[in-house]
Design an enzyme around this catalytic site. Structure first.
Site, short mmCIF file in Angstrom:
data_model
loop_
_atom_site.label_atom_id
_atom_site.label_comp_id
_atom_site.label_asym_id
_atom_site.label_seq_id
_atom_site.Cartn_x
_atom_site.Cartn_y
_atom_site.Cartn_z
N GLY A 30 77.66 19.02 29.16
CA GLY A 30 78.29 18.65 27.78
C GLY A 30 79.52 19.47 27.67
N THR A 32 81.42 21.49 25.91
CA THR A 32 81.45 22.74 25.46
C THR A 32 80.75 23.81 26.81
OG1 THR A 32 79.64 22.89 24.06
CG2 THR A 32 82.03 22.79 23.34
N TYR A 101 75.14 7.24 25.51
CA TYR A 101 74.50 8.32 25.03
C TYR A 101 73.25 8.02 24.39
CZ TYR A 101 79.01 10.49 25.90
OH TYR A 101 79.98 11.07 26.36
N ARG A 167 86.11 12.10 19.81
CA ARG A 167 85.31 10.73 20.41
C ARG A 167 84.93 10.06 18.94
NH1 ARG A 167 87.40 12.70 23.95
NH2 ARG A 167 86.60 13.35 25.97
N ASP A 257 87.28 19.41 30.76
CA ASP A 257 86.68 20.86 30.20
C ASP A 257 86.86 21.94 31.14
OD1 ASP A 257 85.52 19.10 28.21
OD2 ASP A 257 83.73 18.28 29.59
#
Length: 306
Positions: A30, A32, A101, A167, A257
């Site tokens: 994910g 973060t 998702y 997003r 990320d």
């Protein structure tokens, strides 16, 4: 006075990747968490905390166990009876990825359900990191609780880093996202936007426009732009740092990320923004050479050191 730790706030999901026929490889990722993974790999002397909310099902326990096996704690994050993690699957066209998702009722949406626990998780942190996805999965009241906790940590001495990571499908409308991102930038020391996201969200014509707009709000801005140079803004100064071309990438998931994790690790280690961006580009180039969002720690470290 802030402590020595690093904390990242958001949602870690079950990740399905590497499809072979009907079979998939399951991991945990994910936005973060991907950043914290790289940051922790490159700053092993700093306690790492992933701040979220978790279910009490076997998959949630598997997440928590995976974190612990890799030296990452969950602080005072709540474990909620009957809740479960979100799930996503990566579909590749060449190395470019698309995502499907299942996350509407994920436990992470309750990460701000206990304001005292959230604030406690952010105590004694040298760095607090969160993203626009962190904001997007929360309702209005929870979002306000989160930003209050981040502001409290910042006033206690933590450096706050934020990636707007827009997003559209996670927001009710563009205006809601704009307002939330602007609120987040008000408590931010280091902004790590991606130009195509900012172009979609705010209509910026160029990376320079993004850097100049955010530079009015945040002291240190790094605009990512895929394989184009990253643009660093500090005050009136704009500097480009070329990206690293990877001839045959395997999977681009998590590249941005991981860039963030490499950049923040370098800044915490005392490198200036230009050197931090160079190291971050090397980290991102390593990540696109593995499947899924998380590269092995030793691979990240080798890339970071060059």
């Amino acid at each position: 006075m802030a402590g020595n730790g690093v904390a990242s706030i958001g949602e870690c999901m079950l990740e399905l990747s590497g499809q072979t026929g009907p079979n998939w490889r399951m991991g945990f990722a994910g936005d973060t968490f991907n950043t914290l993974w790289a940051l922790h790999a490159l700053s092993t002397e700093r306690p790492a905390t992933y701040v979220s909310a978790f279910g009490d099902d076997p998959f949630s326990q598997g997440q928590i166990d995976f974190f612990a096996e890799n030296g990452i704690g969950i602080g005072s994050s709540p474990v909620i009876a009957g809740a479960r993690p979100g799930l996503y699957a990566i579909t590749l066209t060449g190395a470019e990825r698309s995502f499907t998702y299942w996350r509407g009722d994920a436990a992470a949406r309750q990460l701000a359900s206990n304001p005292a626990a959230l604030s406690k998780s952010l105590e004694n942190q040298a760095l607090v990191y969160f993203s626009g996805i962190t904001l997007a999965i929360l309702d209005d009241a929870a979002r306000a609780t989160l930003l209050a906790a981040v502001a409290k940590a910042r006033s206690a001495g933590s450096t706050v880093a934020f990636d707007p990571n827009y997003r559209p499908r996670l927001w009710r409308n563009r205006e809601e996202a704009q307002a939330a991102v602007i609120e987040a930038l008000a408590v931010t020391d280091i902004a790590l936007p991606t130009f195509p996201d900012e172009q979609m969200l705010f209509g910026d014509a160029t990376p320079q426009a993004t850097a100049e707009r955010l530079g009015q709000l945040v002291d240190e801005v790094i605009v990512k732009n895929g394989e184009a140079p990253a643009l660093i803004a500090q005050g009136e100064t704009l500097c480009e740092v070329p990206a690293i071309h990877v001839a045959d990438p395997i999977d681009t998931t998590g590249a941005g990320d991981s860039f963030n994790g490499g950049y923040l690790a370098a800044r915490l280690a005392g490198h200036d923004p230009l050197e931090a961006a160079r190291r971050a580009h090397r980290v991102a180039a390593a990540v696109v050479q593995v499947r899924g969002a998380l590269a092995p720690f030793d691979m990240l470290r080798a890339a970071f050191e060059g």
